[in-house]
Design an enzyme around this catalytic site. Structure first.
Site, PDB file in Angstrom:
ATOM      1  N   GLN A 128       0.833  -1.202   0.000  1.00 21.11           N
ATOM      2  CA  GLN A 128       0.000   0.000   0.000  1.00 21.11           C
ATOM      3  C   GLN A 128       0.870   1.256   0.000  1.00 21.11           C
ATOM      4  OE1 GLN A 128      -3.240   0.419  -0.452  1.00 21.11           O
ATOM      5  NE2 GLN A 128      -3.489  -1.779  -0.789  1.00 21.11           N
ATOM      6  N   SER A 129       1.913   1.233  -0.788  1.00 22.99           N
ATOM      7  CA  SER A 129       2.861   2.344  -0.836  1.00 22.99           C
ATOM      8  C   SER A 129       2.249   3.600  -1.447  1.00 22.99           C
ATOM      9  CB  SER A 129       4.095   1.936  -1.646  1.00 22.99           C
ATOM     10  OG  SER A 129       4.922   3.047  -1.895  1.00 22.99           O
ATOM     11  N   ASN A 130       2.188   4.682  -0.654  1.00 21.25           N
ATOM     12  CA  ASN A 130       1.768   5.976  -1.188  1.00 21.25           C
ATOM     13  C   ASN A 130       2.797   6.493  -2.193  1.00 21.25           C
ATOM     14  OD1 ASN A 130      -0.498   6.162   0.640  1.00 21.25           O
ATOM     15  ND2 ASN A 130       0.970   6.659   2.239  1.00 21.25           N
TER      16      ASN A 130
END
Length: 336
Positions: free
Chosen positions: A76-78
């Site tokens: 879930q890397s921004n």
């Protein structure tokens, strides 16, 4: 003569300056004056703190003639999501090497990565740290074989150049505080995932708010790892600016008791902080970064490590897309 962050090439991505919110109910409950820098409102590509770093890193990439941007992060890397968006903004390809096995459903940031048309490679989480650098280099070599120019952006955009984004953010904050006739905060508190944001905040605070203490809240590793990494990055960032500032590891304050079960996994206290801010202030935090950082702020106040009456600025780094894949965990035991 020292340089300014304005002396470096930068593309415009963010909707800046972002606002500062006062949090009256949380402040009253904690006995501390809490304000929030709303960098979840940077806007571009879904918003978040990485926009400020990418403004400098994309300028570097474009100057190098990049055609393929390659980066890495968690599921879930921004950061990965915003690299994919920035690539499309400038007509480039994006390759994301993500820690975690391929999911059956694309939710949250993964859904946005797909919508931006990124090429995604998933790495087994246990083998990730050994495989990620060779994997990104392999993608770069593949691009070169196709006659394209690759450009690798490190995890989180955490480089001395990227950190200039948060030197600039502190300059922005100093102007906003002066306009509101507020005194500088006693403490700036922010989550630390790869260290670049904190490095920039530390350099910026030394330049614009020398009496302000910067506290990082680890969402991934132990404090010693961050202290060494951030001290080096902040020193290198200051060197870019030709400032005679150097930082030792022991000068960097990082709290590492709030990681919970691991990076990218919700913690009990972080979930409580998410609910509290949603109900008390109408503000969305996320389970990976800001929820854990807010749980640290609440706990540090309860323990007296942040003294009653102090002024605290919380840096909201964005990340709300990561709420949605954790809906079951966030609502656990709360349904009527």
């Amino acid at each position: 003569m020292a340089l300014s962050h304005e002396d470096f090439a930068r593309v415009e991505l963010g909707f800046l300056p972002t606002p500062i919110d006062e949090l009256p109910r949380l402040s009253a409950a904690l006995g501390v004056d809490v304000r929030m820098k709303r960098d979840d409102y940077t806007g571009f590509g879904g918003g978040g703190n990485k926009v400020r770093k990418l403004e400098y890193l994309l300028a570097e990439a474009r100057a190098a003639g990049a055609e393929v941007l390659i980066t890495t992060g968690g599921h879930q890397s921004n950061h990965a999501r915003m690299v994919a968006a920035a690539a499309r903004r400038f007509g480039l390809e994006a390759v994301l090497v993500l820690r975690g096995n391929a999911p059956q459903q694309r939710e949250g940031n993964l859904l946005l990565d797909e919508l931006f048309g990124a090429t995604i490679e998933y790495l087994d989480p246990q083998a990730y740290f050994e495989q990620v650098e060779p994997c990104m280099q392999a993608h770069a070599e593949r691009a070169r074989e196709q006659g394209k120019v690759p450009f690798i952006i490190p995890l989180g955009g955490a480089t001395p150049l990227g950190a200039l984004g948060y030197v600039r953010a502190v300059a922005e904050l100093a102007e906003q505080y002066a306009r509101m006739q507020w005194s500088p905060p006693d403490i700036v508190l922010a989550p630390a995932g790869s260290g670049g944001t904190l490095a920039g905040l530390i350099v910026g605070a030394r330049l614009y708010w020398p009496q302000t203490k910067v506290i990082g809240v680890s969402v991934s590793r132990d404090a010693a790892w961050f202290q060494s990494r951030i001290a080096a990055m902040a020193s290198d960032c200051a060197e870019l600016l030709e400032q005679p500032l150097r930082f030792a590891a022991e000068e960097i304050q990082v709290e590492d008791g709030y990681v919970g079960p691991g990076y990218g996994l919700p913690s009990d206290d972080g979930v409580e902080a998410i609910h509290r801010l949603a109900k008390d202030e109408g503000i969305l935090l996320d389970p990976v970064y800001t929820g854990k950082a807010m749980s640290a702020l609440i706990d540090l106040c309860a323990k007296g490590r942040i003294a009653q009456g102090q002024q605290v600025l919380f840096v909201h780094c964005g990340g709300s897309p990561a709420l949605y894949p954790f809906s079951e965990r966030l609502l656990e035991g709360r349904r009527q």
